[in-house]
Design an enzyme around this catalytic site. Structure first.
Site, mmCIF file in Angstrom:
data_model
loop_
_atom_site.group_PDB
_atom_site.id
_atom_site.type_symbol
_atom_site.label_atom_id
_atom_site.label_comp_id
_atom_site.label_asym_id
_atom_site.label_seq_id
_atom_site.Cartn_x
_atom_site.Cartn_y
_atom_site.Cartn_z
ATOM 1 C CB CYS A 1 -49.555 8.368 -32.330
ATOM 2 S SG CYS A 1 -50.696 7.823 -33.602
ATOM 3 C CG ASP B 1 -57.285 12.662 -32.730
ATOM 4 O OD1 ASP B 1 -57.758 12.256 -31.648
ATOM 5 O OD2 ASP B 1 -56.077 12.590 -33.017
ATOM 6 C CG HIS C 1 -55.097 9.354 -32.516
ATOM 7 N ND1 HIS C 1 -54.429 10.555 -32.462
ATOM 8 C CD2 HIS C 1 -54.285 8.437 -31.936
ATOM 9 C CE1 HIS C 1 -53.267 10.379 -31.855
ATOM 10 N NE2 HIS C 1 -53.156 9.096 -31.525
#
Length: 313
Positions: free
Chosen positions: A203, A250, A281
């Site tokens: 991330c 995502d 995600h």
């Protein structure tokens, strides 16, 4: 505010908004986090409007600001027990850039030579899940170091409210984060038996892994998991073989893939960009609501194969 600092700030704000829209954050908790990021009610109203969210009053924000935090999901035991006799784990500190840096080291038992991998955490700091990632890498034959980018304000362990951590990380410049990561690379290189350096990030940390690859030419292999793309003008600085891991669903992060791939091709970079079906995600984090086991297992196997090919060889 530098451009990259703005990018980090925007990334965290958009991630909070995405979690709210997907039901992972209650409305009050989302608004509370906006007041943390925005520095109060006035800043939060501006930030929320920039995200295209309407119908939020100053009074509602003030109530949210005073509310207790919504607890995160329990982190679980992890996949690799820290007491596993095949590995050695060491919480550690070191002095760099004028303050005490906190990190977590995991390595195969003994001091046999092995490649080193820097593990870059999500925007919640050095959580137990990231420590488990380091242990998984140690179990796979790597010396893994996970630095804590919250070290300057005492370290992740000092904060119960992960939104405070996220807000801090968002408001620190990318240059400062990368400078701290470079110090961590130096510490990793000093560990007994380290031969060759790679990096992995998730991330927020995936974005920093991309950026680190543009600035640290000695990296041999880098695997960013669903990280925002780096400045494409800096892509020619990448000397590592890079595997970008993405969830097919995502859309926010995946919007940057076409321009990134164009830049990677033009630079002649060794790369792979892979999207995993049915995943969004943060699909690799087995402590979160976005976890998708099938995609996580496949992506982890692909990451290890990438490191075997480009870091172990």
């Amino acid at each position: 505010m530098t451009e990259y600092k703005q990018d980090l700030f925007r990334y965290v704000a958009e991630e909070f908004a995405e979690d709210f829209h997907e039901g992972e954050l209650q409305r009050r908790e989302f608004l509370r986090r906006m007041t943390l990021l925005g520095g109060g009610v006035v800043g939060a109203r501006t930030l929320i409007a920039s995200l295209g969210i309407a119908g939020v009053s100053a009074a509602e924000l003030a109530q949210a600001q005073a509310a207790p935090p919504q607890p995160d999901q329990a982190s679980g035991a992890g996949l690799v027990d820290p007491r596993d006799p095949a590995i050695t784990v060491t919480p550690m500190t070191y002095q760099a850039r004028g303050f005490t840096q906190v990190a977590y080291l995991a390595r195969p038992a003994g001091n046999a030579p092995a490649p080193g991998i820097l593990v870059i955490h999500e925007n919640k700091g050095l959580q137990p899940h990231i420590q488990d990632i380091a242990r998984r890498l140690a179990k796979a034959g790597y010396i893994a170091l996970a630095p804590d980018l919250v070290s300057k304000i005492g370290g992740t362990a000092q904060y119960i409210d992960t939104a405070q951590i996220s807000s801090y990380l968002a408001q620190v410049s990318g240059d400062e984060h990368v400078a701290n990561l470079k110090e961590a690379v130096a510490v990793l290189k000093q560990q007994a038996g380290v031969q060759g350096i790679g990096a992995i990030g998730f991330c927020f940390g995936g974005g920093l892994a991309w950026r680190l690859s543009t600035e640290v030419p000695e990296l041999k292999a880098v695997v960013p998991f669903y990280g925002p793309a780096p400045d494409t003008a800096k892509v020619p600085g990448i000397k590592a073989a890079v595997l970008g891991v993405y969830g097919a669903n995502d859309t926010r992060i995946n919007a940057g893939i076409p321009a990134l791939e164009t830049a990677l091709k033009a630079a002649g970079t060794t790369y792979g960009l892979k999207q995993y079906a049915g995943a969004g995600h943060a699909f690799n984090n087995d402590t979160g609501q976005s976890y998708v086991k099938s995609a996580a297992d496949a992506a982890w196997a692909d990451a290890l194969a990438w490191f075997t090919k480009y870091l172990k060889s």
